[in-house]
Design a protein around this motif. Structure first.
Motif, PDB file in Angstrom:
ATOM      1  N   ALA A  57       9.215   6.984  -3.143  1.00 18.70           N
ATOM      2  CA  ALA A  57       8.988   7.684  -4.405  1.00 18.70           C
ATOM      3  C   ALA A  57       8.788   9.165  -4.125  1.00 18.70           C
ATOM      4  N   PRO A  58       9.176   9.999  -5.083  1.00 12.24           N
ATOM      5  CA  PRO A  58       8.972  11.436  -4.920  1.00 12.24           C
ATOM      6  C   PRO A  58       7.589  11.858  -5.413  1.00 12.24           C
ATOM      7  N   VAL A  59       7.189  13.036  -4.982  1.00  8.22           N
ATOM      8  CA  VAL A  59       5.998  13.650  -5.554  1.00  8.22           C
ATOM      9  C   VAL A  59       6.491  14.522  -6.716  1.00  8.22           C
ATOM     10  N   LEU A  60       5.858  14.361  -7.865  1.00  2.00           N
ATOM     11  CA  LEU A  60       6.221  15.152  -9.032  1.00  2.00           C
ATOM     12  C   LEU A  60       5.500  16.496  -8.990  1.00  2.00           C
ATOM     13  N   ARG A  61       5.927  17.439  -9.790  1.00  5.84           N
ATOM     14  CA  ARG A  61       5.334  18.780  -9.778  1.00  5.84           C
ATOM     15  C   ARG A  61       3.841  18.776 -10.048  1.00  5.84           C
ATOM     16  N   ALA A  96      11.695  15.958  -2.078  1.00  5.56           N
ATOM     17  CA  ALA A  96      10.472  15.503  -2.738  1.00  5.56           C
ATOM     18  C   ALA A  96      10.011  14.114  -2.334  1.00  5.56           C
ATOM     19  N   VAL A  97      10.826  13.346  -1.614  1.00  6.68           N
ATOM     20  CA  VAL A  97      10.475  11.960  -1.306  1.00  6.68           C
ATOM     21  C   VAL A  97       9.459  11.912  -0.165  1.00  6.68           C
ATOM     22  N   CYS A  98       8.191  11.704  -0.515  1.00  5.92           N
ATOM     23  CA  CYS A  98       7.161  11.690   0.525  1.00  5.92           C
ATOM     24  C   CYS A  98       6.170  10.541   0.355  1.00  5.92           C
ATOM     25  N   PHE A  99       6.524   9.538  -0.444  1.00  2.00           N
ATOM     26  CA  PHE A  99       5.708   8.334  -0.560  1.00  2.00           C
ATOM     27  C   PHE A  99       6.558   7.140  -0.140  1.00  2.00           C
ATOM     28  N   GLU A 145       0.842  -1.199   0.000  1.00  2.00           N
ATOM     29  CA  GLU A 145       0.000   0.000   0.000  1.00  2.00           C
ATOM     30  C   GLU A 145       0.877   1.249   0.000  1.00  2.00           C
ATOM     31  N   GLU A 146       0.531   2.208  -0.867  1.00  2.00           N
ATOM     32  CA  GLU A 146       1.284   3.453  -0.961  1.00  2.00           C
ATOM     33  C   GLU A 146       0.838   4.397   0.155  1.00  2.00           C
ATOM     34  N   VAL A 147       1.816   4.889   0.928  1.00  2.00           N
ATOM     35  CA  VAL A 147       1.530   5.743   2.070  1.00  2.00           C
ATOM     36  C   VAL A 147       2.133   7.124   1.820  1.00  2.00           C
ATOM     37  N   LEU A 148       1.303   8.153   1.923  1.00  2.00           N
ATOM     38  CA  LEU A 148       1.762   9.530   1.800  1.00  2.00           C
ATOM     39  C   LEU A 148       2.276   9.979   3.164  1.00  2.00           C
ATOM     40  N   LEU A 149       3.509  10.450   3.200  1.00  2.00           N
ATOM     41  CA  LEU A 149       4.130  10.901   4.443  1.00  2.00           C
ATOM     42  C   LEU A 149       4.071  12.418   4.525  1.00  2.00           C
TER      43      LEU A 149
END
Length: 142
Positions: A67-71, A116-119, A33-37
């Motif tokens: 993984a990073p969040v993209l723009r 940017a790494v928040c997943f 499961e992908e978790v947003l931090l």
């Protein structure tokens, strides 16, 4: 005053968690499961992956990816940051990671604003034992 860029006491990636200040209900996070931090990991000096297995039919392996969040707000490419194993008898393992050492996929670099790494996600194989917990916790502030 700058905030302290630490994760909460522990951010659950796999396993059960009770209600919290930001979530008013119990929740079970599943393998993969992908978790947003709320904390960008590439801004942290050091944090750790903590995994425990209360016992299972077979040994388990946990692969933790970020993984990073993209723009545009979407998720960039996943990169593996740690792989740990726990025996069938159960146990606990902790793997330390430096946020500055997370290497993003080269294809994402032109489309991110660092940090940017928040997943994060943790994939358990061959299957997730009942009662297993995998989480992230900060150990040293940036």
């Amino acid at each position: 005053m700058n905030g302290n860029p630490l994760l909460d006491a522990e951010t659950t990636l796999v396993g059960w968690t009770n209600r919290s200040a930001i979530r008013n209900h119990e929740r079970t996070f599943l393998s993969g499961e992908e978790v947003l931090l709320t904390t960008k990991l590439d801004a942290a000096s050091r944090f750790s992956v903590v995994a425990n297995n209360p016992g299972s039919a077979a040994a388990v392996e946990i692969q933790v990816s970020f993984a990073p969040v993209l723009r545009d707000g979407t998720i960039g490419s996943w990169v593996v940051a740690a792989t740990v194993a726990l025996p069938a008898e159960g146990g606990r393992v902790e793997a330390f990671i430096s946020g500055r050492d997370i290497q993003l996929n080269a294809a994402d670099l032109a489309d991110v604003d660092l940090p940017a790494v928040c997943f994060a996600k943790a994939e358990v194989s061959p299957e997730t034992p009942e009662g297993m917990h995998v989480g992230l916790t900060a150990t040293i502030a940036a």
